[in-house]
Design a protein around this motif. Sequence first.
Motif, mmCIF file in Angstrom:
data_model
loop_
_atom_site.group_PDB
_atom_site.id
_atom_site.type_symbol
_atom_site.label_atom_id
_atom_site.label_comp_id
_atom_site.label_asym_id
_atom_site.label_seq_id
_atom_site.Cartn_x
_atom_site.Cartn_y
_atom_site.Cartn_z
ATOM 1 N N LEU A 17 -18.567 47.818 -55.381
ATOM 2 C CA LEU A 17 -19.131 47.748 -54.032
ATOM 3 C C LEU A 17 -18.339 46.817 -53.135
ATOM 4 O O LEU A 17 -18.092 47.123 -51.962
ATOM 5 C CB LEU A 17 -20.593 47.296 -54.093
ATOM 6 C CG LEU A 17 -21.590 48.335 -54.591
ATOM 7 C CD1 LEU A 17 -22.968 47.713 -54.726
ATOM 8 C CD2 LEU A 17 -21.632 49.528 -53.663
ATOM 9 N N ILE A 18 -17.907 45.692 -53.682
ATOM 10 C CA ILE A 18 -17.139 44.737 -52.874
ATOM 11 C C ILE A 18 -15.790 45.322 -52.493
ATOM 12 O O ILE A 18 -15.392 45.308 -51.326
ATOM 13 C CB ILE A 18 -16.971 43.403 -53.623
ATOM 14 C CG1 ILE A 18 -18.314 42.679 -53.700
ATOM 15 C CG2 ILE A 18 -15.929 42.519 -52.944
ATOM 16 C CD1 ILE A 18 -18.305 41.454 -54.580
ATOM 17 N N VAL A 19 -15.075 45.845 -53.466
ATOM 18 C CA VAL A 19 -13.726 46.360 -53.201
ATOM 19 C C VAL A 19 -13.776 47.731 -52.528
ATOM 20 O O VAL A 19 -13.014 48.008 -51.609
ATOM 21 C CB VAL A 19 -12.903 46.414 -54.506
ATOM 22 C CG1 VAL A 19 -11.554 47.057 -54.287
ATOM 23 C CG2 VAL A 19 -12.733 45.017 -55.068
ATOM 24 N N GLY A 20 -14.687 48.573 -52.979
ATOM 25 C CA GLY A 20 -14.719 49.946 -52.470
ATOM 26 C C GLY A 20 -15.399 50.100 -51.129
ATOM 27 O O GLY A 20 -15.081 51.020 -50.372
ATOM 28 N N ALA A 21 -16.353 49.236 -50.821
ATOM 29 C CA ALA A 21 -17.069 49.360 -49.554
ATOM 30 C C ALA A 21 -16.896 48.124 -48.674
ATOM 31 O O ALA A 21 -16.851 48.239 -47.453
ATOM 32 C CB ALA A 21 -18.553 49.598 -49.808
ATOM 33 N N GLY A 22 -16.810 46.954 -49.274
ATOM 34 C CA GLY A 22 -16.742 45.722 -48.497
ATOM 35 C C GLY A 22 -15.447 45.548 -47.745
ATOM 36 O O GLY A 22 -15.446 45.203 -46.553
ATOM 37 N N ILE A 23 -14.335 45.772 -48.406
ATOM 38 C CA ILE A 23 -13.027 45.592 -47.760
ATOM 39 C C ILE A 23 -12.821 46.619 -46.636
ATOM 40 O O ILE A 23 -12.424 46.253 -45.528
ATOM 41 C CB ILE A 23 -11.886 45.630 -48.802
ATOM 42 C CG1 ILE A 23 -12.069 44.521 -49.840
ATOM 43 C CG2 ILE A 23 -10.526 45.544 -48.142
ATOM 44 C CD1 ILE A 23 -12.023 43.124 -49.291
#
Length: 98
Positions: A17-23
């Motif tokens: 979620l952090i890498v795939g959606a947050g960035i």
Amino acid sequence: MNVIEWGALGQVLVAGLIVGAGIPALFALGLRLLAGTTSADAPTTQSTPARGDANDASSRVVAIPRPSPARLAGAIACMGVVVGAIAFGLVFLVSGGH
């Protein structure tokens, strides 16, 4: 017998979620902050020329004001985090990825 390791699955989910959606969301927010706003008193177009006129492109004036210093600082911060995450990911992969 527990086949699924729930702790590891949760870590993968949070990282995804952090890498795939947050960035990408930070990147989009940075672009949105950088785009600025349109003011109500500034005209967006001067006139609407007739179709087929050779001077169509030269008769249009688009006014896009610069973003405020706070929006510019926010955009720079968002883009800095995105660039830092990309650099960290590249360094992590080049160093062996362990």
